[in-house]
Design an enzyme around this catalytic site. Structure first.
Site, PDB file in Angstrom:
ATOM      1  N   HIS A  52       0.880  -1.172   0.000  1.00 19.49           N
ATOM      2  CA  HIS A  52       0.000   0.000   0.000  1.00 19.49           C
ATOM      3  C   HIS A  52       0.912   1.215   0.000  1.00 19.49           C
ATOM      4  O   HIS A  52       1.746   1.376   0.893  1.00 19.49           O
ATOM      5  CB  HIS A  52      -0.923   0.033   1.220  1.00 19.49           C
ATOM      6  CG  HIS A  52      -1.850   1.207   1.177  1.00 19.49           C
ATOM      7  ND1 HIS A  52      -3.077   1.160   0.550  1.00 19.49           N
ATOM      8  CD2 HIS A  52      -1.709   2.476   1.637  1.00 19.49           C
ATOM      9  CE1 HIS A  52      -3.655   2.343   0.636  1.00 19.49           C
ATOM     10  NE2 HIS A  52      -2.839   3.160   1.288  1.00 19.49           N
ATOM     11  N   CYS A  53       0.757   2.062  -0.985  1.00 18.04           N
ATOM     12  CA  CYS A  53       1.632   3.221  -1.136  1.00 18.04           C
ATOM     13  C   CYS A  53       0.972   4.457  -0.543  1.00 18.04           C
ATOM     14  O   CYS A  53      -0.077   4.893  -1.024  1.00 18.04           O
ATOM     15  CB  CYS A  53       1.933   3.450  -2.610  1.00 18.04           C
ATOM     16  SG  CYS A  53       3.088   4.805  -2.884  1.00 18.04           S
ATOM     17  N   PRO A  54       1.571   5.045   0.486  1.00 18.85           N
ATOM     18  CA  PRO A  54       0.964   6.244   1.077  1.00 18.85           C
ATOM     19  C   PRO A  54       1.023   7.460   0.150  1.00 18.85           C
ATOM     20  O   PRO A  54       0.189   8.350   0.253  1.00 18.85           O
ATOM     21  CB  PRO A  54       1.794   6.473   2.344  1.00 18.85           C
ATOM     22  CG  PRO A  54       3.067   5.752   2.118  1.00 18.85           C
ATOM     23  CD  PRO A  54       2.779   4.619   1.192  1.00 18.85           C
ATOM     24  N   ASN A 108      -1.852   6.829  -2.125  1.00 16.37           N
ATOM     25  CA  ASN A 108      -3.085   6.575  -1.377  1.00 16.37           C
ATOM     26  C   ASN A 108      -3.867   5.454  -2.052  1.00 16.37           C
ATOM     27  O   ASN A 108      -5.083   5.525  -2.207  1.00 16.37           O
ATOM     28  CB  ASN A 108      -3.934   7.837  -1.235  1.00 16.37           C
ATOM     29  CG  ASN A 108      -5.040   7.662  -0.223  1.00 16.37           C
ATOM     30  OD1 ASN A 108      -4.904   6.894   0.733  1.00 16.37           O
ATOM     31  ND2 ASN A 108      -6.152   8.361  -0.406  1.00 16.37           N
ATOM     32  N   ASN A 109      -3.129   4.424  -2.454  1.00 12.42           N
ATOM     33  CA  ASN A 109      -3.728   3.292  -3.147  1.00 12.42           C
ATOM     34  C   ASN A 109      -2.777   2.110  -3.013  1.00 12.42           C
ATOM     35  O   ASN A 109      -1.574   2.291  -2.795  1.00 12.42           O
ATOM     36  CB  ASN A 109      -3.935   3.632  -4.625  1.00 12.42           C
ATOM     37  CG  ASN A 109      -4.932   2.729  -5.301  1.00 12.42           C
ATOM     38  OD1 ASN A 109      -5.514   1.846  -4.691  1.00 12.42           O
ATOM     39  ND2 ASN A 109      -5.122   2.946  -6.594  1.00 12.42           N
TER      40      ASN A 109
END
Length: 189
Positions: free
Chosen positions: A87-89, A92-93
């Site tokens: 999950h990539c901050p 945001n996905n």
């Protein structure tokens, strides 16, 4: 870079290359953020085969729906994602099967943009200081010089970060093990 161009400190072609890579980077960021990463639909069902013997490990323990062997549940997005890497901050996905390409391209274009900014600002600082040089003008304004140093530091950090992320992704693609699998020490499937 635009400030360097306005002070005749960088060539128009270099500015166009920089703007092109920044635009491509922003487009890939938007595509990665807005593309479904490969969510498993709620209507998905288990198809029993002779090889799995009716194994119930195909159900997600959190959302109680079908989860393929290569999928993982994201506690942030609250969904199971096919071939989920992480999950990539910044996006945001989740990064999964359907948006991995755009994520890799985003990292590539961002690293090229950072390298170009770092190169041209450093080149302007060291090469253009020579008073006999007619090809470029050095930055003389103290405010712009300070801004140039700040952008060099940010570009250097961005270049290091995106290159390390690309190395992680290349390792994951070559071994067939995503970030979540690597952290859980799961063997490639």
């Amino acid at each position: 870079m635009v400030l360097l161009y306005l002070q005749n400190a960088v060539l128009p072609g270099a500015l166009m290359a920089f703007i092109t890579f920044v635009t491509l980077s922003l487009a890939c960021h938007a595509k990665t953020s807005l593309t479904d990463p490969g969510s498993i639909p709620k209507s998905a069902t288990i198809i029993a085969t002779e090889t799995d013997g009716g194994d119930v490990s195909c159900l997600c323990g959190r959302c109680e729906q079908f989860k393929p062997a290569t999928a993982h549940h994201c506690s942030i997005c609250r969904r199971c994602v096919a071939r989920m890497d992480h999950h990539c901050p910044w996006m945001n996905n989740c990064i999964g099967a359907l948006n991995m390409k755009h994520s890799i391209l985003f990292q590539f274009y961002t690293s090229i943009s950072a390298a170009l900014a770092l190169f041209f600002l450093t080149w302007n600082h060291f090469v253009c200081e020579d008073d006999d040089n007619d090809t470029c003008q050095p930055i003389r304004d103290p405010l712009l010089l300070t801004l140039s140093h700040i952008v060099k530091i940010i570009s250097g950090g961005t270049l290091i970060f995106t290159c390390s992320m690309m190395c992680e992704v290349c390792h994951a693609l070559s071994t067939g093990t995503g970030t979540v699998d690597r952290l859980k020490r799961v063997q490639p499937r």
